[in-house]
Design an enzyme around this catalytic site. Sequence first.
Site, mmCIF file in Angstrom:
data_model
loop_
_atom_site.group_PDB
_atom_site.id
_atom_site.type_symbol
_atom_site.label_atom_id
_atom_site.label_comp_id
_atom_site.label_asym_id
_atom_site.label_seq_id
_atom_site.Cartn_x
_atom_site.Cartn_y
_atom_site.Cartn_z
ATOM 1 N N ARG A 1 0.236 12.243 -8.847
ATOM 2 C CA ARG A 1 0.838 10.922 -8.606
ATOM 3 C C ARG A 1 2.268 10.853 -9.136
ATOM 4 O O ARG A 1 3.081 10.077 -8.648
ATOM 5 C CB ARG A 1 0.018 9.819 -9.283
ATOM 6 N N PHE B 1 -2.770 15.905 4.481
ATOM 7 C CA PHE B 1 -3.057 15.207 3.228
ATOM 8 C C PHE B 1 -1.793 15.194 2.386
ATOM 9 O O PHE B 1 -1.179 16.232 2.147
ATOM 10 C CB PHE B 1 -4.208 15.878 2.478
ATOM 11 N N ASP C 1 -4.392 4.871 6.351
ATOM 12 C CA ASP C 1 -4.961 6.066 6.985
ATOM 13 C C ASP C 1 -5.925 5.586 8.082
ATOM 14 O O ASP C 1 -5.499 5.212 9.177
ATOM 15 C CB ASP C 1 -5.649 6.869 5.874
ATOM 16 N N GLU D 1 0.848 -1.197 0.000
ATOM 17 C CA GLU D 1 0.000 0.000 0.000
ATOM 18 C C GLU D 1 0.880 1.243 0.000
ATOM 19 O O GLU D 1 1.984 1.227 0.547
ATOM 20 C CB GLU D 1 -0.840 0.046 1.294
ATOM 21 N N ASP D 2 0.357 2.332 -0.542
ATOM 22 C CA ASP D 2 1.076 3.599 -0.414
ATOM 23 C C ASP D 2 0.892 4.181 0.977
ATOM 24 O O ASP D 2 1.834 4.663 1.589
ATOM 25 C CB ASP D 2 0.636 4.605 -1.497
HETATM 26 C C1 PRP Z 1 -5.903 5.341 -0.548
HETATM 27 C C2 PRP Z 1 -4.693 4.481 -0.243
HETATM 28 C C3 PRP Z 1 -5.279 3.330 0.521
HETATM 29 C C4 PRP Z 1 -6.453 3.957 1.237
HETATM 30 C C5 PRP Z 1 -6.084 4.222 2.654
HETATM 31 O O1 PRP Z 1 -6.512 4.855 -1.696
HETATM 32 O O2 PRP Z 1 -4.061 4.056 -1.415
HETATM 33 O O3 PRP Z 1 -5.706 2.284 -0.319
HETATM 34 O O4 PRP Z 1 -6.753 5.192 0.572
HETATM 35 O O5 PRP Z 1 -7.144 4.830 3.339
HETATM 36 P P1 PRP Z 1 -7.862 4.179 4.590
HETATM 37 O O6 PRP Z 1 -6.786 3.593 5.473
HETATM 38 O O7 PRP Z 1 -8.561 5.346 5.227
HETATM 39 O O8 PRP Z 1 -8.824 3.155 4.097
HETATM 40 P P2 PRP Z 1 -7.578 5.679 -2.525
HETATM 41 O O9 PRP Z 1 -8.935 5.151 -2.201
HETATM 42 O O10 PRP Z 1 -7.332 7.141 -2.343
HETATM 43 O O11 PRP Z 1 -7.314 5.242 -3.995
HETATM 44 P P3 PRP Z 1 -5.962 5.341 -4.863
HETATM 45 O O12 PRP Z 1 -5.004 4.333 -4.298
HETATM 46 O O13 PRP Z 1 -6.426 4.981 -6.240
HETATM 47 O O14 PRP Z 1 -5.432 6.741 -4.778
#
Ligand code: PRP
Length: 175
Positions: free
Chosen positions: A164, A151, A102, A98-99
């Site tokens: 990105r 953010f 949160d 994961e990136d």
């Molecule tokens: C982001 C990130 C995680 C998630 C984390 O994805 O890549 O998958 O949010 O948030 P959380 O811990 O509150 O669930 P996003 O839905 O923004 O999609 P993306 O990866 O396409 O940017």
Amino acid sequence: MIPENFQLLFSHKQIDERIHELAACISSDYHGRPLVIIGVLKGCLVFLADIIRSLGFDTTVEFVQVASYGASRESSGVCTMIKDLGTDITGHDVLIVEDIVDTGETLMYLIEKLQQRSPASVRVCALLNKQARRRVPVVVDYFGFQVEDVFVVGYGLDFDERYRGLSDIYALPPE
Ligand code: PRP
């Protein structure tokens, strides 16, 4: 290309150094055992590309996509699998990449989904860990950096699908 009010949090050099440390830990823990890396699109793309090239052993790579954020800064708290795995993970060691973690809701949802398929193990590697925002208890086995409740964009992370492609990671100014 980079707005003046973006604050640099982690430079590409810092990220690169940390990725090498993470990769060394992962390589040592798995001792060359077969590993299925599961990237969570789209944010994982840059981090995953760098981490697999730093690992000292071969892995297979799969992707999933889970929707949760939409176009706002806040998690909706509702997860949906937009893209599922294309392979059977029964009996395999799995590492979710994961990136950012949160609230933890995406990860919790994904881990539960994957556990239903009887993998040998499921661990998590995230570049960023925003512990202050956690709503559900998830274990992040490997993470690059802890981040405050700001953010973040760049290095795969977006705001409304932008930024990105930035090499470094920045904090957006508060709303
Ligand atoms: C982001 C990130 C995680 C998630 C984390 O994805 O890549 O998958 O949010 O948030 P959380 O811990 O509150 O669930 P996003 O839905 O923004 O999609 P993306 O990866 O396409 O940017």
